[in-house]
Design an enzyme around this catalytic site. Structure first.
Site, PDB file in Angstrom:
ATOM      1  N   ASP A 108       0.880  -1.168   0.000  1.00 27.00           N
ATOM      2  CA  ASP A 108       0.000   0.000   0.000  1.00 27.00           C
ATOM      3  C   ASP A 108       0.917   1.217   0.000  1.00 27.00           C
ATOM      4  OD1 ASP A 108      -2.000   1.849   0.274  1.00 27.00           O
ATOM      5  OD2 ASP A 108      -2.333   1.476   2.411  1.00 27.00           O
ATOM      6  N   ASP A 255      19.644  -8.282   1.665  1.00 28.56           N
ATOM      7  CA  ASP A 255      20.255  -6.973   1.848  1.00 28.56           C
ATOM      8  C   ASP A 255      21.503  -7.077   2.723  1.00 28.56           C
ATOM      9  OD1 ASP A 255      18.097  -5.870   0.408  1.00 28.56           O
ATOM     10  OD2 ASP A 255      16.897  -5.749   2.232  1.00 28.56           O
TER      11      ASP A 255
END
Length: 314
Positions: A108, A255
């Site tokens: 979102d 990451d």
């Protein structure tokens, strides 16, 4: 002679990550755990944890949510260079499950402050004294403005002699597979160091196609349970097995791997040592919750004391 600058700049969006309890699904959620996420921020945090100065460029909204992110960045010991822009803080919901149930992510993030950025926002001071720049394909996929700024940053870094690290980090919920090669090509052509998951390599024409786009770059391919490999510009290939690890921190391992490899790469470590260090960093990330690596350089090297290392393929 003065030492070369060691600081790394990363560019990317921070997100509010809302994590469900393992027993819940979105349709019946009751409790959410709020965490600060973002691939490029995670890389900066990994570098800072390993003792390398790191800065992060982004955009955040004014108000309490922007302040919340800035406080988290400060706690991670990352230099906050994020601009303030109109918009909101992007959000995503995570169902973090284990096989056979797949995990699920719902984004979102439309209208976020980060999407308001464009090439005109570039500040030459961002690159002053930097040794490397790290960008990911996510920033290219979220909108034209951030894409233009990411490529502007990479181009200016190239002109300044800054090492350019690019993680393809393809997100299928953001970008269709058939659009990937065209979108990522400008960044791949500018990169000195490329990270790509094995599952995403076919989108770029395989390793052969990727090499044709980035003839002078190091290519680091993550291969899931089969470990990882580094392909040097001179045609040498090295492989590294995984290091088994358990814990609540599966998210963010890639990451931590990228941050670990980049740290060792900038130290001038040979490919086997850089791959091993990155793998150990990813393993340690698995042992702690949240998105960011919590381990020092000494702790990463300690994981490797049993002699795990890669060997060149002749």
């Amino acid at each position: 002679m003065a030492e070369a600058p060691t600081s790394v700049l990363t560019f990317g969006e921070a997100l509010l990550k809302l994590v469900l309890l393992p027993t819940q699904r979105l349709e019946s959620m009751q409790t959410l755990d709020a965490q600060c996420a973002g691939a490029e921020l995670n890389v900066a945090a990994a570098l800072a944890a390993l003792g390398r100065p790191a800065a992060w460029v982004s955009a955040l909204p004014a108000g309490p949510l922007g302040t919340w992110v800035r406080e988290r960045v400060r706690a991670l010991k990352v230099d906050d260079l994020a601009l303030t822009r109109e918009g909101r803080l992007g959000t995503f919901y995570l169902e973090d499950h284990h096989p056979p149930r797949p995990s699920r992510v719902v984004y979102d993030r439309r209208g976020s402050a980060f999407t308001q950025l464009n090439a005109a926002d570039f500040d030459p001071a961002w690159l002053a004294g930097r040794r490397a720049l790290h960008v990911s394909g996510i920033s290219l996929a979220v909108g034209q403005g951030p894409r233009d700024l990411a490529l502007k940053l990479m181009w200016e870094a190239r002109q300044a002699g800054v090492v350019i690290s690019f993680d393809v980090n393809h997100r299928r919920l953001l970008l269709a597979e058939d659009a990937a090669r065209e979108l990522y090509t400008p960044a791949l052509r500018l990169a000195d160091l490329i990270f790509v998951a094995e599952r995403d390599t076919p989108l770029l024409g395989g390793l052969t196609g990727l090499r044709s786009l980035a003839s002078g770059a190091w290519i680091v391919q993550t291969r899931g349970m089969r470990g990882s490999a580094a392909l040097t510009p001179d045609g040498q290939t090295y492989q590294q097995p995984i290091i088994a690890a358990r814990g609540p921190g599966r998210v963010g391992r890639g990451d931590a791997f990228a941050g670990g490899f980049l740290h060792a790469f900038l130290q001038g470590k040979a490919p086997p040592a850089a791959l091993a260090f990155a793998t150990a960093a990813a393993a340690l990330k698995t042992t702690t919750p949240g998105d960011q690596l919590q381990a020092t350089e000494a702790e990463v090297w300690a994981v490797l004391q049993d002699g795990q290392a890669s060997e060149p393929i002749r």
